[in-house]
Write a protein that holds these residues in place. Structure first.
Motif, PDB file in Angstrom:
ATOM      1  N   GLU A  72       0.859  -1.238   0.132  1.00  0.00           N
ATOM      2  CA  GLU A  72      -0.080   0.056   0.016  1.00  0.00           C
ATOM      3  C   GLU A  72       1.036   1.329  -0.032  1.00  0.00           C
ATOM      4  O   GLU A  72       0.533   2.322  -0.630  1.00  0.00           O
ATOM      5  CB  GLU A  72      -0.831   0.103   1.217  1.00  0.00           C
ATOM      6  CG  GLU A  72      -2.041   1.186   1.331  1.00  0.00           C
ATOM      7  CD  GLU A  72      -3.144   1.175   0.110  1.00  0.00           C
ATOM      8  OE1 GLU A  72      -3.611   2.218  -0.246  1.00  0.00           O
ATOM      9  OE2 GLU A  72      -3.170  -0.259  -0.226  1.00  0.00           O
ATOM     10  N   ASN A  73       2.214   1.287   0.832  1.00  0.00           N
ATOM     11  CA  ASN A  73       2.801   2.444   0.761  1.00  0.00           C
ATOM     12  C   ASN A  73       3.571   2.652  -0.704  1.00  0.00           C
ATOM     13  O   ASN A  73       3.442   3.776  -1.067  1.00  0.00           O
ATOM     14  CB  ASN A  73       3.977   2.289   1.723  1.00  0.00           C
ATOM     15  CG  ASN A  73       3.311   2.185   3.194  1.00  0.00           C
ATOM     16  OD1 ASN A  73       2.452   2.678   3.589  1.00  0.00           O
ATOM     17  ND2 ASN A  73       4.319   1.482   4.076  1.00  0.00           N
ATOM     18  N   ILE A  74       4.011   1.686  -1.181  1.00  0.00           N
ATOM     19  CA  ILE A  74       4.536   1.891  -2.532  1.00  0.00           C
ATOM     20  C   ILE A  74       3.374   2.374  -3.596  1.00  0.00           C
ATOM     21  O   ILE A  74       4.003   3.248  -4.215  1.00  0.00           O
ATOM     22  CB  ILE A  74       5.258   0.466  -3.095  1.00  0.00           C
ATOM     23  CG1 ILE A  74       6.397   0.211  -2.117  1.00  0.00           C
ATOM     24  CG2 ILE A  74       5.696   0.726  -4.679  1.00  0.00           C
ATOM     25  CD1 ILE A  74       7.036  -1.078  -2.442  1.00  0.00           C
ATOM     26  N   SER A  75       2.127   1.817  -3.527  1.00  0.00           N
ATOM     27  CA  SER A  75       1.470   2.218  -4.465  1.00  0.00           C
ATOM     28  C   SER A  75       0.798   3.648  -4.205  1.00  0.00           C
ATOM     29  O   SER A  75       0.766   4.593  -5.039  1.00  0.00           O
ATOM     30  CB  SER A  75       0.104   1.532  -4.181  1.00  0.00           C
ATOM     31  OG  SER A  75       0.182   0.130  -4.246  1.00  0.00           O
ATOM     32  N   ASN A  76       0.791   4.089  -3.047  1.00  0.00           N
ATOM     33  CA  ASN A  76       0.302   5.672  -2.572  1.00  0.00           C
ATOM     34  C   ASN A  76       1.577   6.492  -3.031  1.00  0.00           C
ATOM     35  O   ASN A  76       1.738   7.511  -3.539  1.00  0.00           O
ATOM     36  CB  ASN A  76       0.207   5.752  -1.358  1.00  0.00           C
ATOM     37  CG  ASN A  76      -1.001   5.023  -0.727  1.00  0.00           C
ATOM     38  OD1 ASN A  76      -1.795   4.808  -1.512  1.00  0.00           O
ATOM     39  ND2 ASN A  76      -1.050   4.756   0.405  1.00  0.00           N
ATOM     40  N   GLN A  77       2.826   5.880  -2.876  1.00  0.00           N
ATOM     41  CA  GLN A  77       3.998   6.599  -3.192  1.00  0.00           C
ATOM     42  C   GLN A  77       3.987   7.095  -4.855  1.00  0.00           C
ATOM     43  O   GLN A  77       4.369   7.883  -5.246  1.00  0.00           O
ATOM     44  CB  GLN A  77       5.485   6.200  -2.753  1.00  0.00           C
ATOM     45  CG  GLN A  77       6.607   6.955  -3.167  1.00  0.00           C
ATOM     46  CD  GLN A  77       6.338   8.131  -2.208  1.00  0.00           C
ATOM     47  OE1 GLN A  77       6.212   8.203  -1.059  1.00  0.00           O
ATOM     48  NE2 GLN A  77       6.923   9.201  -2.913  1.00  0.00           N
ATOM     49  N   SER A  78       3.553   5.950  -5.546  1.00  0.00           N
ATOM     50  CA  SER A  78       3.707   5.830  -6.813  1.00  0.00           C
ATOM     51  C   SER A  78       2.596   7.115  -7.404  1.00  0.00           C
ATOM     52  O   SER A  78       2.959   7.900  -8.407  1.00  0.00           O
ATOM     53  CB  SER A  78       3.333   4.617  -7.645  1.00  0.00           C
ATOM     54  OG  SER A  78       4.414   3.792  -7.355  1.00  0.00           O
TER      55      SER A  78
END
Length: 585
Positions: A72-78
């Motif tokens: 979820e963190n990587i998705s939000n960061q992208s």
């Protein structure tokens, strides 16, 4: 009596346990890992190959692929990276417009280098000159559309679990969809694709915990589906060196020579047999058949119980279709009834089951044979004869065997062999049981249909005497027999026993036949010359004389009891009334 029966029952249990233990205990071998086997060894029963099962379980555990999950963190960061990128470009476009308004026009190379430097710091990557040119010089509406669609596409892509191997193809697919939806802006598709490859990071990350859980599940699944080796499979060939796998197979089959193994097997067999015998004892004590169990009947049942178990020691190796248990079924159902024949015989089959390596064919065919045999042998009306008792169970067992082999897909040879062995053992078991019944009756109080049919023949010495010396009593007995037969059949009693016993119930009148009215043909009544007391003594003594004659001619105890009891305990009514009148006078 009860203590004697308990002692006999305990001894019978011990004997059955030792027979089953002796037959179930496999031949053992003095082998170890690395030694050479000097004979072919076949599996005496189907078993679970623990070595192969463990091997396949470990292999399945180590074959599990790594589990990757969506971050979820990587998705939000992208998504944030895409938005930040267009914020940066928007600032650069605004700065360019401001400088142009002041009459300053910086070179494109300086602008491109400045943007890539910022991108290098923010994303560790840069864009091509053509991409930056399109971003800087496209119209405001085109820039708004591209920035909006880039953010939307990023959010869509990041909704899935996207690996590094798939990210490029997924972005290309989304860009082609953009081209189809917005053909007027298709010339910016390359720019859009390059931007997305810059700002989007694969959101699939390795999950150590999920991977370990998947590996453990694969291991347990393999253990729950163990590798099995069928009975008769060669597990070691002569001359082979014993490997760890081979040795474990010998251990699984308890074929390794060890005193400890014998003790364990004996303990298991003892517990198995004792549990069944406790259930049998509970049934006998709580059923009507307990009243039949004097010591003679106890010995009869014990011998009949032990014979098929002992015979199975030798027959079990020939075929699992052996139905020697029907010997005991015929005896128990004949003397004790249908339900007792079924319950006691099923218990016997369960005790014999280990001798057949717990083969399902044996227990399936045995149960069907037991039920059919008990129904025919234990029928109280005795309308069936010995031929039907032999033929019908044999046919039922053959059909059951054929049905089992058909369902299990047995080979042609196995199919024929089992049918032949089933037919032979089922019929011979019943024939032997019928043939031994007269011998049983020599030392027991039981009475079989064969014996009753023999006693019902007019040529029996007592019936011949009754016909010749007391024809009236003979006619009376025949009439009583017909009444007893109908009455017994109506209430479910043993009709044949009642009928035959009626033939003999008045044989005591042969002692003084003319003192009974049915035998007086010329009007002369000898009681007229006797006192009432003398007449009563003669009349009431005929059951006693009948018992004496019955025992002299070895009639079954059941018939002897009926002869003794058929008048009850009341006084003769006619002579009692006569005595009262005489007393009044």
């Amino acid at each position: 009596l009860r203590i004697q029966q308990i002692v006999v029952y305990v001894l019978m249990t011990a004997i059955a346990t030792m027979i089953v233990f002796y037959g179930y205990r496999p031949v053992s071998y003095d082998l170890s890992v690395g030694s050479i086997c000097n004979t072919d060894i076949y599996a005496p029963r189907s078993f679970t190959d623990t070595y192969q099962t463990e091997y396949e379980a470990v292999l399945a555990k180590n074959s599990v692929k790594a589990v990757f999950v969506r971050s979820e963190n990587i998705s939000n960061q992208s998504v944030e990276n895409t938005k930040s990128f267009f914020t940066l470009i928007a600032q650069e476009r605004a700065a360019r417009d401001a400088e142009s308004a002041e009459g300053k026009t910086p070179s494109f190379n300086s602008v491109s280098n400045g943007i890539n430097k910022k991108l290098e710091n923010a994303y560790n990557n840069t864009l091509s000159s053509n991409c930056i040119h399109d971003l800087m010089f496209m119209s405001s509406s085109a820039f708004s559309l591209i920035s909006d669609k880039a953010a939307s596409i990023t959010e869509i892509i990041m909704m899935d679990n996207v690996s590094s191997d798939a990210i490029s193809s997924i972005i290309a697919t989304q860009v082609r969809a953009f081209e189809e939806s917005y053909p007027d802006y298709a010339n910016f598709s390359g720019t859009l694709e390059e931007i997305l490859n810059l700002t989007i990071t694969p959101n699939s990350v390795f999950d150590q915990e999920a991977t370990n859980e998947a590996a453990d599940n694969a291991y347990l699944t393999a253990l729950n589906n163990p590798a099995t080796v069928e009975r008769g499979t060669k597990i070691i060939s002569s001359g082979e060196v014993i490997t760890e796998h081979m040795y474990q197979s010998l251990v699984d089959l308890e074929l390794v020579r060890s005193d400890a193994f014998d003790i364990v097997i004996l303990a298991r067999i003892t517990g198995y047999v004792v549990l069944i015998m406790i259930i049998v004892a509970a049934y006998v004590l709580n059923s009507h058949i307990v009243k039949y169990f004097d010591m003679k009947m106890t010995y009869t049942m014990v011998i009949s119980f032990i014979i098929p178990i002992l015979a199975s020691l030798y027959l079990a190796d020939l075929s699992t279709s052996s139905l020697i248990v029907l010997f005991f079924t015929t005896i128990s159902a004949t003397y004790l009834g249908v339900s007792s024949g079924i319950i006691l015989s099923v218990a016997t089959s369960l005790i014999m089951w280990p001798l057949y390596n717990f083969d399902n064919r044996f227990i399936y065919i045995s149960v069907i044979g037991i039920v059919i045999t008990s129904i025919i042998a234990g029928r109280q009306n005795r309308r069936s004869n010995s031929a039907s008792l032999i033929i019908i169970p044999m046919l039922a067992c053959i059909l059951a065997c054929a049905g089992y082999d058909f369902v299990m897909g047995s080979s042609g040879k196995e199919f024929i062999d089992s049918l032949v062995f089933t037919g032979i053992t089922s019929s011979f078991s019943i024939i032997i049981a019928i043939g031994l019944m007269p011998i049983y009756e020599l030392f027991s109080n039981a009475v079989s249909p064969v014996r009753l049919i023999e006693l019902s023949q007019p040529g029996h010495p007592l019936l011949k005497r009754l016909f010749m010396e007391a024809s009236g009593t003979h006619s009376h007995s025949m009439m009583v027999a017909n009444l007893a037969d109908s009455a017994a059949e109506a209430i479910g009693a043993d009709a044949l026993l009642c009928k035959v016993a009626s033939y003999y119930h008045d044989i005591g009148k042969l002692e003084n036949p003319l003192y009974f009215t049915e035998n007086q043909s010329d009007g002369y009544n000898p009681h007229n010359e006797l006192t009432t007391e003398e007449s009563v003594a003669i009349i009431t003594s005929h059951p006693i004389h009948g018992v004496q004659l019955a025992r002299k001619h070895h009639l079954p105890e059941a018939i002897v009891k009926i002869i003794d009891e058929h008048h009850g305990t009341t006084v003769p009514g006619y002579f009692y009334t006569k005595a009262v009148n005489q007393a009044k006078e």
